[in-house]
Write a protein that holds these residues in place. Structure first.
Motif, PDB file in Angstrom:
ATOM      1  N   ASP A   1       4.805 -17.925 -14.512  1.00 53.23           N
ATOM      2  CA  ASP A   1       6.187 -17.452 -14.463  1.00 53.23           C
ATOM      3  C   ASP A   1       6.712 -17.283 -13.045  1.00 53.23           C
ATOM      4  OD1 ASP A   1       6.417 -17.486 -17.145  1.00 53.23           O
ATOM      5  OD2 ASP A   1       6.323 -15.315 -17.449  1.00 53.23           O
ATOM      6  N   HIS A   2       5.853 -17.398 -12.055  1.00 57.42           N
ATOM      7  CA  HIS A   2       6.296 -17.135 -10.690  1.00 57.42           C
ATOM      8  C   HIS A   2       6.343 -18.384  -9.831  1.00 57.42           C
ATOM      9  CE1 HIS A   2       5.979 -12.911 -11.708  1.00 57.42           C
ATOM     10  NE2 HIS A   2       4.848 -13.226 -12.298  1.00 57.42           N
TER      11      HIS A   2
ATOM     12  N   LEU B   1      -0.194  -6.628  -9.244  1.00 59.73           N
ATOM     13  CA  LEU B   1      -0.723  -6.208 -10.538  1.00 59.73           C
ATOM     14  C   LEU B   1      -1.862  -5.215 -10.362  1.00 59.73           C
ATOM     15  CD1 LEU B   1      -0.659  -9.649 -12.346  1.00 59.73           C
ATOM     16  CD2 LEU B   1       0.731  -7.663 -12.883  1.00 59.73           C
TER      17      LEU B   1
ATOM     18  N   ARG C   1       1.181 -11.794  -6.334  1.00 58.98           N
ATOM     19  CA  ARG C   1       1.302 -11.306  -7.702  1.00 58.98           C
ATOM     20  C   ARG C   1       0.079 -10.501  -8.107  1.00 58.98           C
ATOM     21  NH1 ARG C   1       4.702  -9.402  -9.701  1.00 58.98           N
ATOM     22  NH2 ARG C   1       3.763  -9.516 -11.761  1.00 58.98           N
TER      23      ARG C   1
ATOM     24  N   ARG D   1      -2.608 -12.334 -25.414  1.00 61.14           N
ATOM     25  CA  ARG D   1      -2.740 -11.542 -24.197  1.00 61.14           C
ATOM     26  C   ARG D   1      -3.134 -12.424 -23.020  1.00 61.14           C
ATOM     27  NH1 ARG D   1      -5.638  -5.856 -25.528  1.00 61.14           N
ATOM     28  NH2 ARG D   1      -4.547  -5.367 -27.453  1.00 61.14           N
TER      29      ARG D   1
ATOM     30  N   ALA E   1      -0.251 -14.289 -21.784  1.00 60.50           N
ATOM     31  CA  ALA E   1       0.625 -13.377 -21.045  1.00 60.50           C
ATOM     32  C   ALA E   1       0.081 -13.141 -19.638  1.00 60.50           C
ATOM     33  CB  ALA E   1       0.764 -12.060 -21.797  1.00 60.50           C
ATOM     34  N   ASP E   2      -1.238 -12.973 -19.533  1.00 59.16           N
ATOM     35  CA  ASP E   2      -1.835 -12.785 -18.212  1.00 59.16           C
ATOM     36  C   ASP E   2      -1.592 -13.997 -17.328  1.00 59.16           C
ATOM     37  OD1 ASP E   2      -2.793 -10.345 -19.021  1.00 59.16           O
ATOM     38  OD2 ASP E   2      -4.811 -11.067 -19.473  1.00 59.16           O
TER      39      ASP E   2
ATOM     40  N   ARG F   1       0.799 -16.156 -17.516  1.00 59.68           N
ATOM     41  CA  ARG F   1       2.209 -16.151 -17.105  1.00 59.68           C
ATOM     42  C   ARG F   1       2.443 -15.134 -16.017  1.00 59.68           C
ATOM     43  NH1 ARG F   1       5.747 -18.969 -19.367  1.00 59.68           N
ATOM     44  NH2 ARG F   1       5.530 -19.919 -21.420  1.00 59.68           N
ATOM     45  N   GLU F   2       1.927 -13.954 -16.231  1.00 59.81           N
ATOM     46  CA  GLU F   2       2.165 -12.840 -15.329  1.00 59.81           C
ATOM     47  C   GLU F   2       1.613 -13.133 -13.942  1.00 59.81           C
ATOM     48  OE1 GLU F   2       1.817  -8.020 -16.140  1.00 59.81           O
ATOM     49  OE2 GLU F   2       0.395  -9.426 -17.052  1.00 59.81           O
ATOM     50  N   ALA F   3       0.466 -13.800 -13.903  1.00 57.85           N
ATOM     51  CA  ALA F   3      -0.191 -14.025 -12.619  1.00 57.85           C
ATOM     52  C   ALA F   3       0.280 -15.303 -11.946  1.00 57.85           C
ATOM     53  CB  ALA F   3      -1.702 -14.069 -12.802  1.00 57.85           C
TER      54      ALA F   3
ATOM     55  N   ARG G   1      -9.455  -8.875 -17.033  1.00 56.68           N
ATOM     56  CA  ARG G   1      -8.507  -8.529 -18.092  1.00 56.68           C
ATOM     57  C   ARG G   1      -9.076  -8.847 -19.461  1.00 56.68           C
ATOM     58  NH1 ARG G   1      -2.350  -7.884 -17.328  1.00 56.68           N
ATOM     59  NH2 ARG G   1      -2.494  -6.452 -15.559  1.00 56.68           N
TER      60      ARG G   1
ATOM     61  N   ARG H   1      -0.400  -1.772  -9.351  1.00 60.80           N
ATOM     62  CA  ARG H   1       0.214  -1.119 -10.491  1.00 60.80           C
ATOM     63  C   ARG H   1      -0.854  -0.502 -11.393  1.00 60.80           C
ATOM     64  NH1 ARG H   1       4.225  -4.754 -13.816  1.00 60.80           N
ATOM     65  NH2 ARG H   1       4.897  -5.069 -11.678  1.00 60.80           N
TER      66      ARG H   1
END
Lengths: 159, 159
Positions: free
Chosen positions: B128-129, A152, A148, B117, B120-121, B123-125, B32, A155
């Motif tokens: 969520d996976h 990221l 992941r 934020r 969200a980071d 989750r994104e990293a 981030r 991207r």
DNA sequence: GCGGACTGGTTGACGTGTGAACCAGGCACG
DNA sequence: CGTGCCTGGTTCACACGTCAACCAGTCCGC
């Protein structure tokens, strides 16, 4: 930018568990290494790689690629290690702008004393206390997350 | 001090996975936070706790206990945050040797912008996976390891 | 009360990480 | 041949963490 999706109970527990473990573990391993072996975690990584390299030497940029370090960081750290007599640095014979870093006998002694202790610490703190299933899960999670993060980063670099 | 028990294939994979994930993840989240919100991870933790405290203020030693930071570190970090206008420090009215640190409006703005934020980071990293099973495993592993580390620390302090 | 231990906090020295500027030596293309 | 870009390294300024020394206020036992 809609409503933030906060973590639910299960997610928060996992996340806090990971973060807390991460901090405590890094501190533990680093302290053990420093107090019992006189090496920082960074020293350990450098010496470990160098001691396995042919002739015990390597080009800094190769070392940096392997360790995933920025060149400035590596240069500064090698400078400190050189001052402590753990490595030497010389001009590269085949590329006049470059250098070659080599492990010293003293560096080799230290890493060879440190390695078994470090593995023992890792076992004592983590590996020996997890089930095979958990070890498998850890490896899988690590791979998922790193994939992941790599995605990221790409991207971010492309557009 | 018998023969060192090196890690077998499965163990090494789990261990490398954990370490690599740990490093990459910390770097990702910190970068981030810093580039998108102007806060370091340390700033974030301080402000997050302060923003949830009654009146937005707290005694440094309480904050330190909560964050698990040494007092020197906290004092220095609060100094830097004060210079940047994120917090204020005043003498404590009820204990003349102590201080009270309070979040400023600017600090509150920053943390309130950063929190969603950051989630969200995360989750994104990570979150969520992973599967529910993996989240459960992560929480369990975190607790096991932290318990081990706590036990090792106690043993070191006692004898 | 008062002397000594304890507690809350600050400071300084040092090792470490990040980012940017800089400097050389190589390399490629006109 | 250049001239200009790329690459390998160093250096500087700064943020951050650790440790130990230090200082002032509080508390406790006599």
């Amino acid at each position: 930018m809609g409503e933030p999706r906060w973590l639910d109970e299960r997610e928060a527990r996992a996340w806090r568990g990971l973060m807390a473990m991460q901090v405590d573990l890094a501190e533990f391993l680093d302290r053990r290494l420093r107090t019992r072996c006189g090496l920082s975690g960074a020293d350990y990584e450098v010496l470990a790689h160098l001691s396995e390299a042919p002739e015990g030497c390597a080009r800094p940029f190769v070392l940096g690629r392997y360790l995933g370090w920025e060149k400035g960081r590596l240069s500064q750290h090698l400078g400190r290690m050189e001052r402590r007599g753990l490595v030497t640095r010389d001009r590269c014979p085949t590329d006049q702008r470059g250098a070659v870093v080599a492990i010293t006998p003293r560096g080799r002694d230290l890493i060879e004393a440190a390695a078994p202790r470090h593995v023992a610490d890792v076992r004592e703190a983590v590996v020996d206390h997890l089930t095979p299933t958990e070890l498998e899960a850890l490896a899988a999670i690590g791979e998922t997350v790193r994939a992941r993060l790599a995605a990221l980063d790409e991207r971010r670099a492309e557009p």
